[in-house]
Design a protein around this motif. Structure first.
Motif, PDB file in Angstrom:
ATOM      1  N   ALA A 128     -11.423   7.487   0.196  1.00 20.80           N
ATOM      2  CA  ALA A 128      -9.860   7.090   0.162  1.00 20.80           C
ATOM      3  C   ALA A 128      -9.495   7.900   1.227  1.00 20.80           C
ATOM      4  N   SER A 169      -6.997   6.360   4.307  1.00 21.46           N
ATOM      5  CA  SER A 169      -5.528   6.690   3.809  1.00 21.46           C
ATOM      6  C   SER A 169      -4.669   5.855   4.686  1.00 21.46           C
ATOM      7  N   TYR A 213      -6.467   0.692  -3.141  1.00 26.56           N
ATOM      8  CA  TYR A 213      -5.188   1.024  -3.563  1.00 26.56           C
ATOM      9  C   TYR A 213      -4.965   0.482  -4.974  1.00 26.56           C
ATOM     10  N   GLU A 232      -0.531   8.368  -2.023  1.00 28.23           N
ATOM     11  CA  GLU A 232      -1.603   8.591  -0.893  1.00 28.23           C
ATOM     12  C   GLU A 232      -2.561   9.598  -1.230  1.00 28.23           C
ATOM     13  N   VAL A 274       0.821  -1.211  -0.158  1.00 28.07           N
ATOM     14  CA  VAL A 274       0.021  -0.177  -0.180  1.00 28.07           C
ATOM     15  C   VAL A 274       0.919   1.194  -0.004  1.00 28.07           C
ATOM     16  N   ARG A 309       2.200   3.071  -3.172  1.00 29.99           N
ATOM     17  CA  ARG A 309       1.030   3.734  -4.016  1.00 29.99           C
ATOM     18  C   ARG A 309       0.626   4.944  -3.491  1.00 29.99           C
TER      19      ARG A 309
END
Length: 489
Positions: A325, A329, A487, A186, A181, A184
């Protein structure tokens, strides 16, 4: 009056006094003037002396020996009273009183040290707390494992070795998911300033949306959010940040999960051993499922996004998908209570290992800050910047709650099992949550978990509700599904 009736009448008065002591603790966190800390320590010590005397009173043992339970509820009451009685008689009254006084004073010293970023100012009183807790643990263990005796206060029937095995099973999948994760981008976060009064107004609205009865409770602010009380008086606290409204929102939803459990217990159990949550792991399962599986779901965050726009206008997030999202986060951070679902349990593993070492004597209080900082760097890959982001961030050790931390992760595991069953039981759950209606989910949890209070053993509660023996697998599967999708892994 039978022996059982006499015992229960005595127990209700003891429980009522314990509620008064709890209210003093609530006041200390929310409204007490700072200059009253030393006197409050004396007050707490005096009440604890009375409670300890009642819990260990010889007539309790006599009633227990003479009482004849009539049905499973009475049998469970006697089981819990006997457990408390045997524990109270292992701990000397003078030690119990000293612990209550010292931890009350230590709480204030922790808060001041945290505000001043001054670890050295806190270590002497923490050393006193640790010494007293080791003494208490040794008395409770009666030759057995000291840490297990402490853990049993919060999660009866669970051992440190079992927790360690669970963590060993969880760590590899969590570490791999976190690594994937964090590679990827943010998600976009919120921007602007968020008025304190508007946050608190939304906080109270959310509390009621999740079923919190404000006629029997209230929402206040504290440095460290918590829930306090049971039955007809269950209070919660939250906290606000001018730049981060999610802190207030999800602290509130989390604490409402705890409060709803206490408010939802059968009223006939009030002021008895069954009239409170059966364990901290089960308690945490309610707060975490409210906060995460329900409160951070795509369905519910769509509704919450609209409420945020109504309250705050443009706050830098374009639509409900971007809001979902942002709420979920995954990012580097120091604070356990603000950690995302992927990394939260890694924070608990750190605390679990350190507190076991403190209790065994393998780690001295003077070495705690360095040990914390070294472990954090090894686990998370970056250094602690300030004590309030490190070993001073949590209140737990100052008030003597050794053995408490692992129940947070156990609660996550239990929540994973419950959520798996909940999704099967309520096929249209997402449609309900998208309308801001949590009653299907919270009603199911009330029927299957909350109303029972302390009637069943912790693992029995979760097993009966979820239809499976508690396992970390549903939680890990849920996390991987959710964050793989979020993600685009």
């Amino acid at each position: 009056m039978t022996a059982y009736d006499s015992l229960m009448a005595f127990q209700r008065d003891t429980s009522a006094l314990a509620q008064v002591a709890g209210r003093l603790g609530w006041d200390q966190e929310t409204m007490m003037p700072p200059g009253a800390a030393q006197q409050r320590g004396v007050e707490m010590g005096a009440i604890e002396a009375i409670l300890h005397a009642r819990r260990s009173a010889p007539q309790v043992g006599e009633w227990l020996n003479a009482a004849k339970p009539d049905g499973p509820v009475a049998a469970a009451q006697l089981r819990e009273i006997r457990r408390a009685y045997e524990r109270a008689n292992k701990v000397p009254a003078e030690l119990a009183t000293r612990l209550a006084r010292v931890t009350s004073e230590a709480q204030g010293k922790w808060a001041a040290a945290r505000a001043d970023e001054d670890v050295a100012a806190f270590l002497p009183v923490l050393d006193e707390v640790v010494t007293l807790k080791r003494e208490e643990g040794a008395a409770l263990a009666d030759g057995g494992n000291l840490y297990d005796a402490m853990l049993d206060d919060y999660e009866p029937g669970t051992t440190g070795a079992q927790i360690a095995t669970m963590f060993d099973a969880m760590r590899p999948r969590l570490v791999d998911l976190r690594a994937a994760v964090l590679e990827r981008p943010e998600p976009q976060g919120v921007s602007g300033m968020f008025d304190d009064a508007l946050q608190m107004a939304l906080s109270r609205e959310l509390a009621e949306v999740f079923g919190y009865d404000l006629n029997r409770g209230r929402v206040d602010k504290a440095v460290h959010p918590f829930s306090s009380g049971s039955g007809a008086d269950v209070r919660i606290t939250t906290r606000t940040s001018a730049t981060d409204p999610f802190n207030c929102i999800y602290s509130t939803i989390h604490e409402v999960g705890h409060a709803a459990y206490e408010q939802g217990i059968e009223t006939a159990y009030a002021l008895t051993p069954l009239g409170r949550g059966v364990s901290m792991g089960v308690h945490e399962s309610q707060s975490r499922i409210y906060e995460n599986q329900i409160g951070r779901s795509r369905a519910f965050t769509g509704w919450l996004f609209d409420r945020m726009v109504e309250r705050f206008g443009d706050f830098g997030i374009a639509d409900a998908d971007a809001f979902y999202a942002a709420v979920n986060s995954v990012a580097n951070g120091y604070i356990r209570t603000e950690a995302d679902e992927v990394q939260y349990n890694l924070h608990i593993m750190l605390r679990f290992d350190l507190e076991r070492a403190l209790m065994s004597g393998d780690l001295q209080v003077s070495e705690l800050e360095a040990a914390w900082n070294d472990r954090f760097l090894a686990d998370f890959g970056y250094a602690v910047d300030t004590p309030s982001n490190g070993c001073l961030q949590d209140v737990h050790w100052s008030v003597g709650l050794f053995g408490y931390f692992p129940t947070y992760s156990l609660g996550n595991v239990y929540a994973g099992c419950l959520y798996q069953a909940l999704r099967v039981a309520i096929p249209d759950l997402d449609e309900q949550l998208a309308a801001g209606n949590t009653s299907g989910a919270t009603g199911w949890l009330h029927r299957h978990v909350q109303r029972h209070g302390g009637l069943y053993a912790p693992r029995e509660v979760i097993g009966n509700a979820s239809g499976m023996a508690p396992s970390e697998a549903p939680l890990l599967d849920y996390l991987e599904r959710k964050f793989t999708g979020l993600y685009e892994l």
